[in-house]
Write an enzyme that holds these catalytic residues in place. Structure first.
Site, short mmCIF file in Angstrom:
data_model
loop_
_atom_site.label_atom_id
_atom_site.label_comp_id
_atom_site.label_asym_id
_atom_site.label_seq_id
_atom_site.Cartn_x
_atom_site.Cartn_y
_atom_site.Cartn_z
N ASP A 110 1.35 -0.65 11.61
CA ASP A 110 1.22 -1.95 12.28
C ASP A 110 2.49 -2.79 12.16
O ASP A 110 2.43 -3.99 11.98
CB ASP A 110 0.02 -2.73 11.71
CG ASP A 110 0.10 -2.89 10.20
OD1 ASP A 110 0.99 -2.29 9.58
OD2 ASP A 110 -0.73 -3.62 9.65
N ARG B 257 -7.72 -2.53 9.30
CA ARG B 257 -8.38 -3.84 9.37
C ARG B 257 -7.89 -4.64 10.56
O ARG B 257 -8.65 -5.34 11.21
CB ARG B 257 -8.10 -4.64 8.09
CG ARG B 257 -8.96 -4.18 6.96
CD ARG B 257 -9.23 -5.24 5.91
NE ARG B 257 -9.92 -4.59 4.82
CZ ARG B 257 -9.32 -4.02 3.80
NH1 ARG B 257 -8.01 -4.08 3.68
NH2 ARG B 257 -10.01 -3.41 2.86
N GLY C 31 0.84 -1.21 0.00
CA GLY C 31 0.00 0.00 0.00
C GLY C 31 0.86 1.24 0.00
O GLY C 31 1.87 1.30 0.69
P1 ADP Z 1 2.28 -4.47 2.45
O1 ADP Z 1 3.73 -4.44 2.13
O2 ADP Z 1 1.67 -3.11 2.44
O3 ADP Z 1 1.99 -5.27 3.70
P2 ADP Z 1 1.30 -6.72 0.81
O4 ADP Z 1 1.02 -7.59 1.99
O5 ADP Z 1 0.29 -6.69 -0.27
O6 ADP Z 1 1.53 -5.20 1.22
O7 ADP Z 1 2.70 -7.18 0.20
C1 ADP Z 1 3.23 -6.52 -0.93
C2 ADP Z 1 3.90 -7.50 -1.84
O8 ADP Z 1 4.99 -8.16 -1.17
C3 ADP Z 1 3.03 -8.65 -2.32
O9 ADP Z 1 2.20 -8.28 -3.39
C4 ADP Z 1 4.08 -9.68 -2.74
O10 ADP Z 1 4.61 -9.36 -4.00
C5 ADP Z 1 5.17 -9.46 -1.69
N1 ADP Z 1 5.00 -10.47 -0.62
C6 ADP Z 1 4.21 -10.41 0.46
N2 ADP Z 1 4.28 -11.55 1.19
C7 ADP Z 1 5.14 -12.36 0.52
C8 ADP Z 1 5.64 -13.68 0.74
N3 ADP Z 1 5.26 -14.42 1.79
N4 ADP Z 1 6.53 -14.19 -0.16
C9 ADP Z 1 6.93 -13.46 -1.20
N5 ADP Z 1 6.48 -12.22 -1.48
C10 ADP Z 1 5.61 -11.66 -0.63
#
Ligand code: ADP
Length: 318
Positions: A124, A166, A5
């Site tokens: 968070d 959330r 995000g």
């Molecule tokens: P944020 O970084 O805001 O928490 P996300 O949870 O959507 O956002 O994670 C962003 C991106 O990081 C995902 O779209 C994915 O490409 C990568 N990512 C997240 N978790 C994993 C994972 N367990 N293994 C590999 N890549 C991951």
């Protein structure tokens, strides 16, 4: 890269990284659209002039994306090819815990040094008292609630205002206190609808003519804010109940002084610790000092809600 995000202040951080690299005579690339760009070889050169006039802008000039392919071994193998092709020595990832998790997995698989910088309006992330973007988001929410309060008090209304969060109530709790909410519903605390009704009844008896209840998206009543408001209408006839969902206005906008300075400090520090040979850490801020924690702790830990702030909000809404 920026990933996950978007959050206000990410641009200030990109700028700081690029400028620190130029200062220390290091070559800096920006990776477009987070892990998507890493897999698709979408890199741009970030010299000091490429980041002009962005410190004041929300969002991220590198864009951000959620990338399903990076969750697969094949996707990460493509990313590794591009890293080698451009002779990249280290990765600086600005994002939330998902992005930092991706970085940690990539580091474990291929050994590339990774530094994480927390950027998320939800705040968070364990290991830092503030993530980039949180301060701006809280200020945006406060401004919105102040405006709604004008209407609430002119018409003696009860407003339910839903804010982002959330899994974490940091925005709701801080903005709720700062904007004078009567009640704040957050995911971390079981409040119960009965208690809410009690508070509202007590408020009316003690002479309050209007009320504001701030509700985090993931609050414990597990109901959407419209249903919650409807329940209150039924339980408390005579109240003029309205709902306002603030939505995406909370993500954007020009970053506050705090986020700009925090992002600038963290950006420069990320380059400096890499030069010192440190990596696989996340940069945080505690008591106004930049600190490092292992990436795995930052990802695993949960940022606890400040219980004292909950207590303060109760005293203030007496
Ligand atoms: P944020 O970084 O805001 O928490 P996300 O949870 O959507 O956002 O994670 C962003 C991106 O990081 C995902 O779209 C994915 O490409 C990568 N990512 C997240 N978790 C994993 C994972 N367990 N293994 C590999 N890549 C991951």
């Amino acid at each position: 890269m920026t990933s996950g995000g978007d959050a206000p202040g990410m641009n200030a951080c990109i700028r700081a990284v690029a400028r620190a690299c130029q200062y220390y005579k290091l070559e800096c690339f920006g990776i477009m659209q987070g892990y998507e760009g890493l897999i698709n070889d979408d890199f741009i050169v970030l010299d000091a002039r490429a980041v002009r006039n962005i410190i004041n802008r929300g969002g991220t000039i590198l864009k951000s994306a959620r990338c399903a392919a990076f969750r697969t071994k094949e996707g990460r193998a493509k990313a590794w090819n591009n890293i080698q092709k451009h002779e990249i020595d280290a990765l600086i990832i600005i994002g939330g815990d998902g992005s930092l998790t991706g970085g940690m997995i990539f580091q474990k698989e291929y050994g590339i040094p990774v530094v994480g910088i927390p950027g998320t309006i939800d705040n968070d992330i364990f290991g830092t008292s503030k993530a980039i973007g949180f301060d701006t988001a809280v200020n945006t929410v406060i401004q919105a609630i102040d405006k709604i309060r004008d209407t609430a008090s002119s018409h003696n209304r009860l407003f339910f205002i839903e804010v982002m969060g959330r899994d974490a109530g940091h925005i709701a709790l801080n903005a709720g206190i700062a904007a004078g909410a009567e009640e704040i519903l957050i995911p971390e605390q079981e409040q119960g609808i009965e208690n809410l009704i009690k508070t509202l009844k007590y408020g009316k008896k003690s002479g309050k003519s209007s009320s504001i209840v701030v509700v985090a998206e993931g609050d414990k009543t597990k109901d959407n804010v419209y249903n919650l408001a409807q329940q209150i209408r039924e339980e408390l006839p005579g109240y003029d109940v309205r709902v306002s969902v603030l939505g995406h206005i909370q993500r954007g906008g020009s970053p506050t002084y705090f986020d700009r300075v925090l992002a600038s400090r963290m950006g420069i520090y990320s380059v400096e610790i890499l030069r010192e040979g440190k990596s696989n850490v996340m940069i945080g801020i505690q008591l106004d000092k930049l600190v490092l924690s292992p990436l795995k702790d930052a990802i695993k830990g949960k940022s606890a809600i400040n219980k004292n702030m909950v207590r303060i909000s109760k005293i203030l809404s007496v």
